[in-house]
Design an enzyme around this catalytic site. Structure first.
Site, PDB file in Angstrom:
ATOM      1  N   TYR A 295      23.212  25.952  37.121  1.00  0.00           N
ATOM      2  CA  TYR A 295      24.221  26.495  37.879  1.00  0.00           C
ATOM      3  C   TYR A 295      24.658  28.122  37.711  1.00  0.00           C
ATOM      4  O   TYR A 295      24.990  28.283  36.377  1.00  0.00           O
ATOM      5  CB  TYR A 295      25.304  25.625  38.085  1.00  0.00           C
ATOM      6  CG  TYR A 295      25.955  25.237  36.600  1.00  0.00           C
ATOM      7  CD1 TYR A 295      27.291  25.668  36.285  1.00  0.00           C
ATOM      8  CD2 TYR A 295      25.289  24.431  35.864  1.00  0.00           C
ATOM      9  CE1 TYR A 295      27.754  25.200  35.092  1.00  0.00           C
ATOM     10  CE2 TYR A 295      25.988  23.701  34.740  1.00  0.00           C
ATOM     11  CZ  TYR A 295      27.146  24.103  34.252  1.00  0.00           C
ATOM     12  OH  TYR A 295      27.759  23.617  33.113  1.00  0.00           O
TER      13      TYR A 295
ATOM     14  N   HIS B 220      33.854  17.503  37.664  1.00  0.00           N
ATOM     15  CA  HIS B 220      34.752  18.445  37.115  1.00  0.00           C
ATOM     16  C   HIS B 220      34.843  19.566  38.103  1.00  0.00           C
ATOM     17  O   HIS B 220      34.127  20.000  38.974  1.00  0.00           O
ATOM     18  CB  HIS B 220      33.830  19.046  35.792  1.00  0.00           C
ATOM     19  CG  HIS B 220      33.376  18.173  34.901  1.00  0.00           C
ATOM     20  ND1 HIS B 220      32.160  18.312  34.088  1.00  0.00           N
ATOM     21  CD2 HIS B 220      33.936  16.953  34.335  1.00  0.00           C
ATOM     22  CE1 HIS B 220      32.241  17.408  33.367  1.00  0.00           C
ATOM     23  NE2 HIS B 220      33.158  16.535  33.359  1.00  0.00           N
TER      24      HIS B 220
END
Length: 460
Positions: A129, A66
């Site tokens: 993240y 992604h």
């Protein structure tokens, strides 16, 4: 805690950090994100605004590839994972691959435009993240087939045995994948004298003039899609010095020169774009022999006060260049063109000779802007005018007359007091000479103002 160490990779901007993991009988402790230490190592000060956690129940869970349009700082809170990244940005590094095993002592900074993926090597792995933009629903982004043969990622667990979503199994191959373009440049006030000159130096920039983006309307400015831009050049300004002393002019000047830049400064901090703003010698009262960047502001009239207020506001943006200039000459109506017209008509004008400074051609101002960005000059305020000797307005008028084939003696020097008698005029600084040492130290060499004037006068 010890400093982490930083390792570069074949993908530009993607770096691995080895963190200091403190372990004992209870478990371990780490500083997963420590801005001061990591920026000192060379990590971008990317300004995270959201922390995402992904729990993966089974070994072999594989996610990606992604390429969301923001920076990421990835790590695992527990367990181990195999991380893989592919550069999806336009340019020579498109398709570059890097892999590393992630454990709690390893983190990776992933710049915008680099595809992110991982595969868990144990059950119960939590992947973390940090990102520097809030998640936006339906945000399109490039994606890549996990099994693409071109990039040939060496997954530890075969993909036919892995846990993968149907969506990720349908991602395109590299040859068909979208390349991510860099963030854009925007010129505000694009149809003004400076805006037109900036278009020459920044030909790929998006353009916004008053009808598109009026910086005095805070709500409309805030609603602009700023997350799409990396650089904003604000050439919009109210420049009618004398009209600024009137009721209507005062309000317009404060809105355009102070309120607008303050809004842009706030947005620059929020969206992390670089803001370039243009100011004026009028922020000084003209009593210094030369004006340095750190001279205290001392504006005389309303226009000058609004420009000074804008300077203060722009100075609060983390990434800003404030170019302070004098006696600007560009395309359209200006002092030089006025003198040329008077010379053609045989007029013998009176021009002040007790205001001194240097001309600044918009082409020079634009060139300096490009230079500061090219050399990655430190953010802050820079004086900028053309170089060469200082002159008065009367000196310049005489030179224009000479270049127009008229006698310089046709220009009559007068004092500011004599010229302004019976007129409603704002106060002007008597000395507009800007010290250019700071911008020269960056490697920029200003062109002599009189040389530029001669060339300018040759143009129709």
């Amino acid at each position: 805690m010890s400093l982490p160490t930083l390792e570069t990779t074949p993908i530009p901007g993607l770096v691995v950090l080895r963190l200091d993991l403190r372990e004992d009988a209870r478990g371990w402790f780490k500083e997963n994100w420590q801005r001061e230490k990591m920026v000192a190592l060379g990590l971008p000060d990317f300004g995270p605004v959201q922390n995402n956690m992904s729990f993966n129940a089974k070994r072999g869970t594989t996610r990606g590839i992604h390429t969301e349009p923001w920076d990421k700082f990835v790590s695992v809170a527990n367990g181990r994972a195999f991380g893989a990244w592919v550069d999806m940005r336009e340019g020579e590094s498109f398709g570059a691959v890097f892999t590393v095993e992630l454990d709690p002592a390893t983190a990776v900074f992933v710049p915008r435009g680099v595809g992110n993926s991982y595969q868990t090597l144990e059950d119960g792995v939590t992947y973390s993240y940090l990102v520097n933009e809030h998640w936006r629903p339906a945000t399109p982004y490039p994606a890549l087939d996990l099994a693409d043969a071109t990039v040939a990622i060496p997954w530890p667990i075969p993909l036919d045995e892995a846990e993968i979503s149907d969506k990720d199994r349908a991602n395109p191959a590299l040859a068909e994948a979208e390349r991510m373009a860099p963030k854009k440049t925007l010129i505000i006030g694009a149809n003004g004298q400076l805006g037109r000159a900036l278009q020459v130096e920044f030909p790929d920039a998006e353009l916004a003039d008053l009808a598109d983006l009026d910086v005095t309307y805070t709500d409309a400015v805030t609603a602009w899609p700023w997350h799409e831009y990396q650089l904003v050049l604000n050439a919009a300004a109210y420049t009618a010095v004398d009209a600024a002393e009137t009721k209507e002019g005062r309000r317009a000047a404060w809105a355009a020169n102070a309120q607008g830049p303050a809004t842009l400064s706030r947005l620059a901090a929020e969206h992390r774009f670089t803001l370039v703003h243009y100011s004026s010698d009028y922020v000084f009262d003209g009593t210094a022999e030369t004006h340095t960047e750190d001279e205290p502001l001392s504006p005389l009239g309303v226009y000058a006060q609004t420009k000074a207020a804008g300077d203060i506001a722009v100075g609060l943006a983390p990434r800003h260049y404030l170019l302070r200039t004098s006696w600007v000459i560009g395309e359209g109506k200006n002092f030089v063109r006025t003198m040329q017209t008077l010379a053609e008509k045989g007029v013998t004008p009176s021009v002040v000779d007790d205001q001194v400074g240097r001309l600044t051609f918009t082409s020079e101002l634009s060139r300096a802007t490009h230079h500061l960005l090219d050399v990655d000059a430190p953010y802050g305020t820079y004086n900028l005018s053309n170089g060469g000797p200082t002159t008065s307005w009367a000196d310049l008028a005489k030179e224009v007359y000479r270049l127009s084939g008229r006698s310089a003696d046709d220009v009559t020097p007068v004092s500011t007091e004599e010229y302004s008698a019976g007129k409603e005029m704002a106060a002007r600084p008597s000395n507009s000479v800007l010290d250019l040492a700071k911008i020269v130290a960056t490697g920029f060499e200003p062109e002599d103002a009189l040389v530029a004037l001669a060339r300018y006068c040759e143009r129709p």
